[in-house]
Scaffold this active site. Structure first.
Site, PDB file in Angstrom:
ATOM      1  N   LYS A 180     -31.940 -71.145  71.450  1.00  0.00           N
ATOM      2  CA  LYS A 180     -32.310 -71.872  70.225  1.00  0.00           C
ATOM      3  C   LYS A 180     -31.097 -72.077  69.326  1.00  0.00           C
ATOM      4  O   LYS A 180     -30.232 -71.217  69.246  1.00  0.00           O
ATOM      5  CB  LYS A 180     -33.381 -71.084  69.469  1.00  0.00           C
ATOM      6  CG  LYS A 180     -34.664 -70.879  70.262  1.00  0.00           C
ATOM      7  CD  LYS A 180     -35.577 -69.872  69.599  1.00  0.00           C
ATOM      8  CE  LYS A 180     -34.980 -68.492  69.547  1.00  0.00           C
ATOM      9  NZ  LYS A 180     -35.890 -67.456  69.028  1.00  0.00           N
ATOM     10  N   THR A 212     -36.866 -69.533  56.333  1.00  0.00           N
ATOM     11  CA  THR A 212     -36.925 -69.573  57.803  1.00  0.00           C
ATOM     12  C   THR A 212     -37.367 -68.231  58.380  1.00  0.00           C
ATOM     13  O   THR A 212     -37.150 -67.965  59.559  1.00  0.00           O
ATOM     14  CB  THR A 212     -35.552 -69.957  58.401  1.00  0.00           C
ATOM     15  OG1 THR A 212     -34.580 -69.020  57.919  1.00  0.00           O
ATOM     16  CG2 THR A 212     -35.151 -71.364  58.050  1.00  0.00           C
ATOM     17  N   GLY A 214     -39.353 -65.847  60.319  1.00  0.00           N
ATOM     18  CA  GLY A 214     -40.385 -65.994  61.354  1.00  0.00           C
ATOM     19  C   GLY A 214     -40.283 -67.251  62.197  1.00  0.00           C
ATOM     20  O   GLY A 214     -41.189 -67.526  62.988  1.00  0.00           O
ATOM     21  N   THR A 215     -39.190 -67.999  62.087  1.00  0.00           N
ATOM     22  CA  THR A 215     -39.103 -69.243  62.883  1.00  0.00           C
ATOM     23  C   THR A 215     -39.140 -68.955  64.389  1.00  0.00           C
ATOM     24  O   THR A 215     -39.805 -69.659  65.144  1.00  0.00           O
ATOM     25  CB  THR A 215     -37.826 -70.056  62.568  1.00  0.00           C
ATOM     26  OG1 THR A 215     -36.699 -69.183  62.623  1.00  0.00           O
ATOM     27  CG2 THR A 215     -37.896 -70.725  61.222  1.00  0.00           C
ATOM     28  N   GLY A 216     -38.392 -67.920  64.803  1.00  0.00           N
ATOM     29  CA  GLY A 216     -38.321 -67.614  66.235  1.00  0.00           C
ATOM     30  C   GLY A 216     -39.678 -67.173  66.771  1.00  0.00           C
ATOM     31  O   GLY A 216     -40.099 -67.575  67.867  1.00  0.00           O
TER      32      GLY A 216
HETATM   33  N1  LIG Z   1     -32.964 -74.913  59.377  1.00  0.00           N
HETATM   34  C1  LIG Z   1     -33.614 -75.363  60.459  1.00  0.00           C
HETATM   35  N2  LIG Z   1     -33.994 -76.667  60.536  1.00  0.00           N
HETATM   36  C2  LIG Z   1     -34.662 -77.132  61.632  1.00  0.00           C
HETATM   37  N3  LIG Z   1     -34.956 -76.378  62.697  1.00  0.00           N
HETATM   38  C3  LIG Z   1     -34.600 -75.070  62.683  1.00  0.00           C
HETATM   39  C4  LIG Z   1     -33.907 -74.491  61.575  1.00  0.00           C
HETATM   40  N4  LIG Z   1     -33.705 -73.170  61.827  1.00  0.00           N
HETATM   41  C5  LIG Z   1     -34.244 -72.933  63.038  1.00  0.00           C
HETATM   42  N5  LIG Z   1     -34.775 -74.068  63.574  1.00  0.00           N
HETATM   43  C6  LIG Z   1     -35.500 -74.180  64.850  1.00  0.00           C
HETATM   44  O1  LIG Z   1     -36.465 -73.126  64.839  1.00  0.00           O
HETATM   45  C7  LIG Z   1     -36.603 -72.540  66.139  1.00  0.00           C
HETATM   46  C8  LIG Z   1     -36.244 -71.064  66.040  1.00  0.00           C
HETATM   47  O2  LIG Z   1     -34.838 -70.957  66.052  1.00  0.00           O
HETATM   48  P1  LIG Z   1     -33.947 -69.782  65.475  1.00  0.00           P
HETATM   49  O3  LIG Z   1     -34.058 -69.799  63.984  1.00  0.00           O
HETATM   50  O4  LIG Z   1     -32.589 -69.953  66.072  1.00  0.00           O
HETATM   51  O5  LIG Z   1     -34.655 -68.497  66.037  1.00  0.00           O
HETATM   52  P2  LIG Z   1     -34.727 -66.997  65.487  1.00  0.00           P
HETATM   53  O6  LIG Z   1     -35.773 -66.972  64.408  1.00  0.00           O
HETATM   54  O7  LIG Z   1     -35.115 -66.232  66.706  1.00  0.00           O
HETATM   55  O8  LIG Z   1     -33.371 -66.646  64.969  1.00  0.00           O
HETATM   56  C9  LIG Z   1     -35.685 -73.381  67.041  1.00  0.00           C
HETATM   57  O9  LIG Z   1     -36.442 -74.439  67.614  1.00  0.00           O
HETATM   58  C10 LIG Z   1     -34.641 -73.917  66.074  1.00  0.00           C
HETATM   59  O10 LIG Z   1     -34.009 -75.087  66.565  1.00  0.00           O
HETATM   60  C1  LIG Z   2     -42.316 -57.606  63.274  1.00  0.00           C
HETATM   61  C2  LIG Z   2     -41.227 -58.625  63.340  1.00  0.00           C
HETATM   62  N1  LIG Z   2     -40.983 -59.267  64.486  1.00  0.00           N
HETATM   63  C3  LIG Z   2     -40.003 -60.191  64.560  1.00  0.00           C
HETATM   64  C4  LIG Z   2     -39.223 -60.499  63.470  1.00  0.00           C
HETATM   65  C5  LIG Z   2     -38.118 -61.524  63.582  1.00  0.00           C
HETATM   66  O1  LIG Z   2     -38.268 -62.503  62.624  1.00  0.00           O
HETATM   67  P1  LIG Z   2     -37.320 -63.763  62.472  1.00  0.00           P
HETATM   68  O2  LIG Z   2     -37.988 -64.861  63.263  1.00  0.00           O
HETATM   69  O3  LIG Z   2     -37.292 -64.032  61.002  1.00  0.00           O
HETATM   70  O4  LIG Z   2     -35.985 -63.431  63.046  1.00  0.00           O
HETATM   71  C6  LIG Z   2     -39.497 -59.822  62.268  1.00  0.00           C
HETATM   72  N2  LIG Z   2     -38.777 -60.057  61.150  1.00  0.00           N
HETATM   73  N3  LIG Z   2     -40.497 -58.885  62.225  1.00  0.00           N
END
Ligand SMILES: Nc1ncnc2c1ncn2[C@@H]1O[C@H](COP(=O)(O)OP(=O)(O)O)[C@@H](O)[C@H]1O
Ligand SMILES: Cc1ncc(COP(=O)(O)O)c(N)n1
Length: 274
Positions: A180, A212, A214-216
């Site tokens: 990602k 952002t 919880g996006t992942g």
């Molecule tokens: N600021 C943003 N704008 C648009 N898409 C985003 C943004 N941040 C993350 N994404 C998308 O959200 C999803 C989760 O990505 P990411 O944030 O890298 O994961 P994680 O939460 O595990 O760190 C991916 O599809 C990524 O491309």
């Molecule tokens: C219980 C739990 N699981 C996963 C995440 C990762 O979150 P994020 O998508 O913000 O990196 C979190 N903050 N808490």
């Protein structure tokens, strides 16, 4: 509700609880529901957490993780599952054994390591259990850039590095790898999908926002919901990208720190366009 083989599609999340409701089990269940899939959970840890960060981590005993998975697997059944925060090598081993016991194949692994606020959600010594025990059972692995670097053991600076990391992760046994792009810079947030032989990119407009949290989790839950409903990996990844894009763009103001995304936004946009 989404149907598969004439019945309601069912998805399981094996992950940690985020008391703040934006990540973890809570984000997963909200996302399953929004995508019309019946959601179930097996908790691996409780976190005391809000939009400012993680105030406490309380892991669940591994036999309790196994018991939860067997309870739902033996009765309700699972069309697809995802893992999130697994915390320890013992919990990873218990989860891998349960997946193998039931023979589940639609397995999404989000290798959660560090919360965006910096708290560790996976012990360092658990990385090996993840690559050796869980990745061979994985249909889709969804690391962010720091997680891909850690698992693949190489720094990612260029798009060639990203492809090399995806190849290395596939070599551990994951059938598909999606690295990602949220942690990168640029006008687009680009996710790289590798199916073991070819690469494709899924791109969305990068939103400038601190909300952002919880996006992942949300992204991998949306992917799992797609697989549970019978979509292909590629179609599930496209739907998950659209889901997270809407959830980030249509932000809600919750808490005083790094707030969560809007889990309602995707379904609302579908209704608005129908
Ligand atoms: N600021 C943003 N704008 C648009 N898409 C985003 C943004 N941040 C993350 N994404 C998308 O959200 C999803 C989760 O990505 P990411 O944030 O890298 O994961 P994680 O939460 O595990 O760190 C991916 O599809 C990524 O491309
Ligand atoms: C219980 C739990 N699981 C996963 C995440 C990762 O979150 P994020 O998508 O913000 O990196 C979190 N903050 N808490």
């Amino acid at each position: 509700m989404e149907q598969i083989e004439g019945r309601i599609a069912r998805a399981l999340t094996i992950a940690g609880s985020d008391s703040g409701g934006g990540a973890g089990i809570q984000a997963d269940l909200k996302t399953f529901q929004e995508l019309g899939v019946y959601g179930m959970s097996a908790l691996t840890a409780l976190t005391a957490q809000n939009t400012f960060g993680v105030q406490g981590v309380y892991p669940v005993a591994e036999e309790a993780v196994t018991a939860q998975i067997h309870s739902v697997g033996s009765d309700i059944g699972v069309d697809a599952l995802k893992t999130g925060m697994l915390f320890s090598a013992e919990i990873i081993t218990a989860v891998a054994e349960a997946i193998a016991f039931f023979g589940w194949t639609k397995v999404v692994v989000d290798p959660v390591m560090i919360a965006k606020g910096g708290a560790s959600l996976l012990q360092a010594e658990a990385i090996r259990a993840m690559t050796e025990k869980l990745l061979p059972l994985t249909a889709v692995l969804t690391p962010n850039i720091p997680e891909a670097e850690r698992l693949a053991g190489i720094p990612i600076r260029t798009s060639a590095d990203k492809r090399e990391a995806a190849r290395r992760l596939a070599a551990f046994g994951a059938k598909h790898v999606i690295i990602k792009g949220g942690h990168e810079e640029g006008k687009e947030a680009i996710d790289l999908l590798f199916d073991g032989s070819s690469f494709s990119e899924l791109s969305g407009k990068r939103v400038e926002t601190a909300r952002t949290h919880g996006t992942g989790c949300t992204y991998s839950a949306a992917l799992t919901a797609g697989l549970a409903a019978g979509l292909s990996v590629e179609a599930s990844a496209r739907q998950a990208k659209a889901f997270i894009q809407a959830a980030i763009e249509d932000g809600i103001t919750i808490g005083g720190g790094h707030g969560p995304t809007n889990h309602w936004a995707y379904r609302r946009s579908l209704v608005a366009h129908s």
